[in-house]
Motif scaffolding. Structure first.
Motif, PDB file in Angstrom:
ATOM      1  N   ALA A 105     -12.114 -10.667  -2.629  1.00  2.04           N
ATOM      2  CA  ALA A 105     -10.728 -10.836  -2.186  1.00  2.04           C
ATOM      3  C   ALA A 105     -10.596 -12.243  -1.623  1.00  2.04           C
ATOM      4  O   ALA A 105     -11.294 -12.608  -0.671  1.00  2.04           O
ATOM      5  CB  ALA A 105     -10.358  -9.802  -1.137  1.00  2.04           C
ATOM      6  N   PRO A 146      -4.652 -14.439   8.789  1.00  4.14           N
ATOM      7  CA  PRO A 146      -4.618 -14.262   7.328  1.00  4.14           C
ATOM      8  C   PRO A 146      -3.244 -13.777   6.895  1.00  4.14           C
ATOM      9  O   PRO A 146      -2.715 -12.811   7.439  1.00  4.14           O
ATOM     10  CB  PRO A 146      -5.703 -13.210   7.072  1.00  4.14           C
ATOM     11  N   ILE A 179      -8.782  -8.373   8.443  1.00 10.66           N
ATOM     12  CA  ILE A 179      -8.426  -7.654   7.226  1.00 10.66           C
ATOM     13  C   ILE A 179      -8.781  -6.192   7.452  1.00 10.66           C
ATOM     14  O   ILE A 179      -9.897  -5.864   7.880  1.00 10.66           O
ATOM     15  CB  ILE A 179      -9.151  -8.232   5.998  1.00 10.66           C
ATOM     16  N   ALA A 185      -3.895  -7.746   4.948  1.00 14.69           N
ATOM     17  CA  ALA A 185      -4.075  -8.953   5.762  1.00 14.69           C
ATOM     18  C   ALA A 185      -3.270  -8.755   7.041  1.00 14.69           C
ATOM     19  O   ALA A 185      -2.031  -8.791   7.033  1.00 14.69           O
ATOM     20  CB  ALA A 185      -3.602 -10.187   5.009  1.00 14.69           C
ATOM     21  N   LEU A 235      -6.094  -3.113   0.667  1.00 16.77           N
ATOM     22  CA  LEU A 235      -6.512  -4.149   1.603  1.00 16.77           C
ATOM     23  C   LEU A 235      -5.272  -4.728   2.290  1.00 16.77           C
ATOM     24  O   LEU A 235      -4.264  -5.002   1.624  1.00 16.77           O
ATOM     25  CB  LEU A 235      -7.277  -5.258   0.886  1.00 16.77           C
ATOM     26  N   ASP A 281      -5.927 -18.205   4.865  1.00 18.58           N
ATOM     27  CA  ASP A 281      -6.134 -18.171   6.312  1.00 18.58           C
ATOM     28  C   ASP A 281      -5.243 -19.247   6.918  1.00 18.58           C
ATOM     29  O   ASP A 281      -5.648 -20.393   7.101  1.00 18.58           O
ATOM     30  CB  ASP A 281      -7.612 -18.438   6.595  1.00 18.58           C
ATOM     31  N   ASP A 317       0.283  -9.095   4.283  1.00 18.95           N
ATOM     32  CA  ASP A 317       0.133  -8.985   2.834  1.00 18.95           C
ATOM     33  C   ASP A 317      -0.761  -7.803   2.507  1.00 18.95           C
ATOM     34  O   ASP A 317      -1.548  -7.334   3.342  1.00 18.95           O
ATOM     35  CB  ASP A 317      -0.452 -10.275   2.242  1.00 18.95           C
ATOM     36  N   ILE A 360      -3.288 -12.361   0.411  1.00 19.83           N
ATOM     37  CA  ILE A 360      -4.547 -11.814  -0.089  1.00 19.83           C
ATOM     38  C   ILE A 360      -4.393 -11.469  -1.567  1.00 19.83           C
ATOM     39  O   ILE A 360      -3.346 -10.986  -1.998  1.00 19.83           O
ATOM     40  CB  ILE A 360      -4.983 -10.584   0.743  1.00 19.83           C
ATOM     41  N   ARG A 394     -12.872 -16.325   1.253  1.00 22.08           N
ATOM     42  CA  ARG A 394     -13.115 -15.140   0.425  1.00 22.08           C
ATOM     43  C   ARG A 394     -13.920 -14.094   1.192  1.00 22.08           C
ATOM     44  O   ARG A 394     -14.729 -14.399   2.055  1.00 22.08           O
ATOM     45  CB  ARG A 394     -13.863 -15.525  -0.858  1.00 22.08           C
ATOM     46  N   PHE A 400      -8.308 -14.956   0.400  1.00 25.03           N
ATOM     47  CA  PHE A 400      -7.196 -14.858   1.335  1.00 25.03           C
ATOM     48  C   PHE A 400      -6.818 -16.223   1.886  1.00 25.03           C
ATOM     49  O   PHE A 400      -7.662 -17.122   2.023  1.00 25.03           O
ATOM     50  CB  PHE A 400      -7.481 -13.855   2.468  1.00 25.03           C
TER      51      PHE A 400
END
Length: 687
Positions: free
Chosen positions: A422, A410, A364, A357, A355, A426, A338, A413, A434, A424
């Motif tokens: 951010a 992850p 990240i 994932a 960013l 998991d 992501d 996101i 976060r 995410f």
């Protein structure tokens, strides 16, 4: 020794063997070492228990047996669970191995699905995963983990190689063993062939992938989606993962662009010529779409001004780098799942940062789109791609130091820009977490367990923080007006929300089990409209998008459509009907009759899609199965209109399936003497 004891010993011996093989440079020396190993273990007397007859098989026409079908074969047992990113990587390795050594040559790969999550025990869900990941070798669903336990397997993925009489000869734990497995297999086949123990017989294969929906304009396992807001209105960006393409559509589902082709590949160029491989996350910055091209281990950029696709990070091959720092196209990645844009503030400047994932290395990463001064005054030049959070160890470990934190696959996101956070998903810890983007601190939101090594704390419970339980969530979205997180709780088949002021996680929609019509089947992606009133859901295993009206709490199904030319339609049927001018209801049922030996396949999706001529007409649903009637309500009117219905069906003979698209047109006349409620049962004859 029994099979479990032999497998345990082999696991340790093969680890030592790996080290010795790495020290050798000549192939002949490596083969000699492996042959010596094989001779040591071929006569231990240990044979694994045959497959229990009660287990369900896929990709074969009958259940396999070690003593019957697999006698005389080198058998590679792949113990996997379909959620596991490392298992997905092994599937890619196995595909290459199977291309080099065939069943007739003497090597048979068999997947033994050993579920981690409750949802994964379902054979129907396993079948969807087999189709999604294009697994063509035989797979057996070991629902009770009987074979897993009998052989002493302790982690995913684990591979056990058997000799021609079912004797365990080698064990490979984890991923990245392709060359090693090929070497073992070739030595084993040559050795046992010299003893006349290798057979060249085939197996009763019957691939399951032919049941997949293959309609040109439909979605196939959609993964993620994003919103593109422009002066021309709201657009949906959809990663049509199973079709290896990106779809741009209006909020009503009308397709404007197919980007990429249905065949997987790794190619830049025009929308038509570009190729993706199971793309997942998408996000938008100005007139650019960024794509997490998962199986290409790359980040792609779609330029909506020039209508082309380019690669900006990744090489097209999986890497094992946990630090990064190279320029994008020289930096290897591992299964990016992501992407999201964060506007990083430093003194008087604001720069966009992408960013990422990275599911494959449990981290990240960031792709710095401009020169950036990051945490602790570290400078990155434009185009640099680097890990910013996560040690690379698969854990649910929160920490104030970003590189000491441990993440667990992850897979989603979302940025809350106003809070510099951010969030995410998991997935393997079944938690929402976060990252504080001002300093990199990682903290818990909900789900999971306080013990960072416990990745089995999953369930379906509303609550706060660790008391809440999720099951392998993949999707997340941020509602900036109401300060809420929306979660695609994938394996619970639910949409949940977290109120960030109270920290409470609760279920909003979903039955907790797969439902093709008004609920979900492994939803994986979320996007929220600019006014925060509509939540769009990539309903992955239902091959569709769902629309949730958050104010009225209503769920509907979006029909993704592109105007079909006559070439795309296999047959057109036209009928006439009449409805009262004061308004009424039209209900339509179909009965499909074949004039040859075809018949509808009950295991494949058989669906109709309704296209309303004007927005004053209303349908109970815009899509449905053939057993469900089309139901349309019409307002008062005197004008004739045409109702269009498309039927996507899968017709099969004994060994072949053919996708067919039928177009049904109803000329709807309005008369004062017509009935208010009209039911049409139409027979569609297909030759």
């Amino acid at each position: 020794m029994n099979a479990q004891e032999v497998v345990e010993e082999l696991t340790q011996v093969c680890i030592q063997m790996r080290s010795h093989l790495d020290d050798l440079t000549e192939r002949k020396d490596k083969e000699t070492l492996i042959l010596k190993h094989i001779k040591r273990f071929e006569n231990t007397g240990a044979e694994i228990e045959d497959f229990p007859k009660s287990l369900e098989w896929f990709n074969v026409s009958e259940g396999l047996s070690l003593v019957q079908h697999l006698k005389g074969k080198i058998v590679l047992l792949d113990f996997f669970t379909y959620c596991c990113i490392n298992c997905m990587h092994v599937l890619a390795e196995l595909e290459e191995i199977e291309k080099k050594i065939s069943i007739e040559d003497g090597l048979v790969v068999i997947g033994i699905h050993s579920a981690k999550f409750t949802n994964e025990r379902s054979s129907k869900n396993v079948l969807s995963a087999i189709q999604r990941y294009n697994i063509t070798h035989p797979v057996v669903n070991d629902v009770t983990l009987r074979m897993w336990n009998n052989m002493g397997i302790i982690c995913w993925p684990s591979l056990v190689m058997l000799g021609p009489n079912g004797q365990p000869l080698a064990v490979f734990v984890g991923e990245d063993h392709k060359n090693e497995i090929l070497l073992y297999a070739r030595v084993m086949i040559a050795y046992f062939k010299s003893l006349n123990q290798i057979s060249n017989h085939s197996l009763p294969l019957r691939p399951a992938y032919h049941l997949l929906s293959s309609f040109k304009n439909g979605l196939l396992f959609p993964g993620k989606l994003a919103i593109l807001s422009s002066e021309h209105g709201t657009k949906l960006i959809i990663s049509d993962s199973g079709n290896n393409r990106i779809v741009i559509a209006t909020k009503h589902g009308e397709v404007e662009h197919f980007i990429g082709g249905c065949n997987q590949g790794f190619k830049d160029g025009s929308f038509k010529n570009a190729r993706f491989n199971s793309p997942q996350g998408v996000c938008v910055l100005n007139n650019t779409i960024y794509v997490a091209d998962n199986n290409n281990h790359a980040i792609r950029k779609i330029n909506l001004t020039e209508n082309n696709v380019s690669t900006i990070a990744g090489t097209g091959s999986q890497g094992y780098d946990h630090k990064g720092g190279k320029q994008g196209i020289n930096q290897v990645l591992s299964s990016p799942w992501d992407v999201a844009i964060y506007h990083h503030e430093y003194k008087d400047s604001i720069v966009p940062v992408l960013l990422i994932a990275i599911a494959g290395t449990h981290q990240i990463w960031a792709l710095f789109l401009e020169d950036t001064i990051w945490w602790k005054e570290k400078k990155y030049t434009a185009g640099t791609c680097a890990a910013i959070v996560g040690s690379g160890r698969e854990e649910n470990r929160n920490n104030s130091y970003p590189h000491t934190a441990g993440l667990a696959q992850p897979s989603g996101i979302a940025v809350a820009q106003e809070y510099k956070i951010a969030f995410f998903a998991d997935s393997e810890s079944s938690a929402i977490r976060r990252v504080h983007l001002d300093n990199g601190r990682v903290s818990a939101v909900c789900g999971g367990d306080k013990n960072p090594t416990n990745l089995h704390a999953f369930g379906d419970i509303d609550g706060k923080e660790y008391l809440a339980k999720l099951q392998h969530p993949l999707g997340i979205a941020w509602d900036h007006l109401n300060k809420q997180i929306y979660i695609a709780d994938t394996y619970n088949h639910k949409i949940k929300t977290v109120d960030t002021t109270t920290g409470y996680c609760k279920t909003l929609f979903g039955a907790g089990k797969p439902d093709p019509m008004f609920s979900f089947n492994e939803p994986s992606g979320l996007a929220i409209s600019p006014d925060d009133n509509i939540l769009y859901v990539a309903d992955t295993n239902n091959h569709t998008l769902k629309i949730i009206d958050l104010k009225n709490e209503k769920i509907s199904t979006m029909v993704i459509s592109k105007h079909d030319s006559n070439e795309n339609i296999d047959k057109v049927f036209t009928f006439n009907t009449s409805i009262n001018t004061h308004g009424g209801e039209l209900n339509i049922l179909f009965n499909i009759v074949f004039l040859n030996n075809l018949k509808l396949n009950v295991d494949a999706p058989q669906e109709w899609h309704v296209f309303l001529p004007i927005n004053t007409w209303a349908a109970n649903s815009l899509t449905g199965g053939l057993s469900t009637p089309v139901s349309v309500k019409l307002p008062a009117d005197e004008t004739e209109n045409q109702l269009r219905i498309t039927l996507n069906i899968m017709a099969c003979t004994v060994d072949t399936c053919i996708p067919l698209k039928l177009s049904v047109l109803f000329n709807v006349h309005r008369r004062t003497d017509a009935a208010i409620v009209v039911t049409e049962e139409k027979e569609l004859v297909v030759n």
